[in-house]
Write an enzyme that holds these catalytic residues in place. Structure first.
Site, PDB file in Angstrom:
ATOM      1  CD  GLU A 139       1.861  38.281  -4.733  1.00  0.00           C
ATOM      2  OE1 GLU A 139       2.927  38.098  -4.125  1.00  0.00           O
ATOM      3  OE2 GLU A 139       1.718  39.163  -5.599  1.00  0.00           O
TER       4      GLU A 139
ATOM      5  CG  ASP B 120       6.284  39.692 -14.045  1.00  0.00           C
ATOM      6  OD1 ASP B 120       5.375  38.839 -13.995  1.00  0.00           O
ATOM      7  OD2 ASP B 120       6.468  40.513 -13.123  1.00  0.00           O
TER       8      ASP B 120
ATOM      9  CD  GLU C 268       2.909  49.029 -10.305  1.00  0.00           C
ATOM     10  OE1 GLU C 268       2.538  47.856 -10.155  1.00  0.00           O
ATOM     11  OE2 GLU C 268       3.953  49.477  -9.787  1.00  0.00           O
TER      12      GLU C 268
ATOM     13  CD  GLU D  47       9.952  44.002  -9.685  1.00  0.00           C
ATOM     14  OE1 GLU D  47       9.321  43.035  -9.235  1.00  0.00           O
ATOM     15  OE2 GLU D  47       9.875  45.155  -9.184  1.00  0.00           O
TER      16      GLU D  47
ATOM     17  CB  THR E 181      10.187  35.502  -9.169  1.00  0.00           C
ATOM     18  OG1 THR E 181       9.790  36.696  -9.839  1.00  0.00           O
ATOM     19  CG2 THR E 181       9.060  34.999  -8.274  1.00  0.00           C
TER      20      THR E 181
END
EC number: 3.2.1.-
Length: 638
Positions: free
Chosen positions: A212, A357, A461, A480, A566
């Site tokens: 993160e 991902d 989710e 996304e 990303t």
């Protein structure tokens, strides 16, 4: 006369039985088509009932009717055979009468409406941003319901949902800097940069997740520094007098504080968390997810090439190669959780969502940025394994019979379905498929996620495709689906995707807007809320929505090419990122990459002519109405 009555009775009985089977189990003219009515009944069992009179293919094209259904495999089927197959009678004829409804709704998008949506997206961003600056800065996040700031949960260090992300370093402002430029606000951009320079320090007793901190903070600083100093960028003169590479120095400082995560691991795979002052915590666990450990290469690689120090790219690339070496020999798949000391897979689920991902995403984007041939080879191999083992449904997105293509979670060793849910993070994958050139498959997967959005006005989710219901009900304003919508529109210019963006924008306004910003949806059905606005809402969700409707944005008109990290940060595709000031880049095995691992040319095309998007899909619906209706039905819209 009596025998005639018997015959008539038998005919009526047969017709009645056919109707009952149709209504109960969705059996059309083709018994094994796999139509998925919302009943807990496996059509595979019905196939067995008819096995004495009709041969069935155990590898059918249904994921909704069979848990262990067809895996996607390359074939020599021709385009004409696809067209011929699609003309056959099948259960899809049930939907054929509704095609005009979709064409009327999605086939055009007036310029005036596009301008209105662009303004709406801009207003959405500034409502969130202005309230963050007014009520929360210099805290990490805004609590949009209580109108105050949020930082790390110092009273509960085990609250990793908060503490993995929030490090007491003005997260939302750093994550949002380049969005201000995308919206054309140079004055506020410069003011925000100065605020970061004057207020942000990483000398904090904060334990954060390496992943993160990398994508949100390091990526935000690097992207903004490049835009400040790159004379070729499309946003005009945005630098200011007195800027002395402070953001690059901050990025370097943060990266150095993340480096202890790569020390004292037997595999080279990093620990998941570090304390910014003291390094890896003594009680740190030895398990990490594939995406967390394998999605550092873009930011670390750019930093290495900006400052001429190979250390950061080397450790990030070593982690990627270590994970790659652990993939299953039979399937080529990786798991989702690994022990960094033993190299053993703790989680053997292989999918495209949480925990996996961005690993795939950064294999391709690293190749695009750095030109390293091995990155492309890894992505190409991974993509083939994904298609062979995760993809279920009919072979072609826009032709043929059977369920629409869907990528499911499987066991990394066997390729068998491991559960029946998909998660919202997987909605990024159509955008990645666009970058790779597989637009046809991107269209179908995107349509499935959009149908879920239409049903709930958000993406849960986790969504259980077998039960047609959410498994995990919250929606934290994730970007996304918007990202994939934007990239598909750039690839096709089809107005359908403008309608998708409008639906998303209006849903967010209706369901998530609160007194001081936009709040996480706690329950996508009831629309109850949580008092949190994550930084990616401004950094990505609003950015992609604005760019979707802003045809004349400098990013779209520039001669230079750009890519998004990303976390949605803008990075130029620049030849200087394909050059290394050091002589050698170490590999995981012996410290030196083999010769010929650099490439300046794009990858060879990997998509057959059958799978390329037809020209007519640029002005007609990207997916035939019959298939759109089918997907809508399969998520319970009717």
């Amino acid at each position: 006369m009596q025998w005639r009555s018997v015959v008539v009775g038998l005919v009526v009985l047969r017709v009645s039985l056919s109707c009952v089977l149709w209504l109960a189990f969705g059996l059309g003219p083709n018994v094994s088509s796999g139509f998925n009515f919302p009943l807990s009944f496996s059509l595979h069992k019905l196939d067995l009932l008819f096995s004495e009179t009709k041969e069935t293919d155990p590898r059918g094209n249904s994921w909704s009717g069979r848990i262990h259904g067809q895996k996607y495999e390359g074939t020599t089927t021709t385009c004409s055979e696809f067209a011929e197959e699609s003309d056959k009678r099948s259960y899809l004829n049930f939907f054929d009468g509704h095609k005009d409804e979709y064409a009327r709704r999605y086939s055009s998008f007036p310029d005036a409406l596009k301008a209105k949506m662009k303004d709406m997206a801009k207003e959405m961003f500034y409502f969130g941003y202005d309230n963050y600056m007014r009520h929360a800065f210099p805290a990490d996040e805004l609590n949009p319901i209580e109108c105050n700031g949020r930082g790390p949960d110092v009273l509960n260090p085990s609250n990793i949902n908060i503490n993995d992300v929030l490090g007491n370093y003005s997260l939302t402002l750093i994550d949002t800097l380049d969005t201000l430029l995308v919206l054309g606000n140079v004055t506020e951009f410069q003011r925000a940069v100065k605020l970061v320079i004057d207020n942000v320090s990483f000398d904090k007793d904060s334990t954060v997740q390496v992943f993160e901190a990398n994508i949100r903070i390091l990526g935000g600083l690097i992207s903004t520094h490049i835009l400040l100093t790159d004379t070729k960028h499309p946003f005009g003169k945005v630098g200011f007098e007195g800027y002395d590479n402070e953001l690059l120095h901050l990025a370097h400082d943060l990266a150095v504080r993340l480096l202890p995560a790569f020390e004292n691991t037997s595999t080279g795979i990093p620990y998941p968390r570090v304390n910014l002052k003291t390094g890896v915590p003594p009680d740190s666990i030895n398990e990490t997810c594939t995406a967390g450990a394998g999605s550092l290469l873009v930011e670390f690689g750019i930093l290495s090439r900006l400052i001429g120090d190979s250390t950061f790219e080397w450790v990030a690339r070593r982690a990627v190669k270590a994970l790659w070496s652990l993939r299953n020999n039979e399937t080529g798949l990786l798991g989702n959780v690994v022990n960094i000391q033993t190299g053993q897979w703790v989680g053997k689920q292989s999918g495209l969502g949480a925990g996996m991902d961005s690993f795939y995403e950064y294999l391709l984007k690293s190749y695009i940025l750095f030109g390293e041939k091995e990155d492309h080879k890894m992505f190409q191999t991974a993509y083939e394994s994904i298609q062979n083992h995760m993809r279920r449904g009919r072979e072609s997105c826009n032709a043929g019979q059977g369920d629409p293509p869907l990528y499911v979670n499987v066991n990394m060793c066997s390729g068998e379905i491991i559960n029946t849910w998909i998660d919202s993070l997987q909605a990024f994958f159509p955008g990645l498929q666009v970058l790779y050139g597989d637009v046809d498959n991107a269209i179908c997967l995107h349509a499935f996620y959009y149908a879920i959005w239409k049903r709930f006005g958000a993406l849960p989710e986790r969504y259980n495709w077998q039960l047609q219901a959410p498994d995990v009900l919250f929606y934290p304003l994730r970007p996304e689906l918007v990202e994939s919508t934007y990239l598909l529109y750039q690839a096709t210019k089809n107005p359908f995707y403008l309608h998708v963006g409008m639906d998303i924008l209006q849903s967010l306004e209706k369901n998530a807007k609160v007194r001081c910003g936009y709040a996480t949806l706690h329950h996508v059905v009831e629309k109850s809320k949580e008092d949190r606005m994550e930084s990616f809402f401004l950094s990505e969700t609003c950015k992609y929505l604005y760019l979707l409707f802003d045809e004349d944005n400098p990013l779209h008109r520039s001669d230079n090419k750009y890519i998004f990290t990303t976390e949605g940060h803008v990075v130029p595709i620049d030849k200087r990122f394909r050059e290394k000031e050091w002589n050698k880049l170490f590999s995981y095995e012996n410290g030196v990459l083999p010769e010929g691992t650099q490439s300046r040319s794009p990858p060879a095309s990997n998509i057959s002519n059958c799978n390329r998007i037809p020209e007519e899909q640029r002005y007609a619906l990207p997916l035939k109405s019959i298939y759109m209706k089918q997907i809508d039905h399969m998520v319970g819209l009717f």
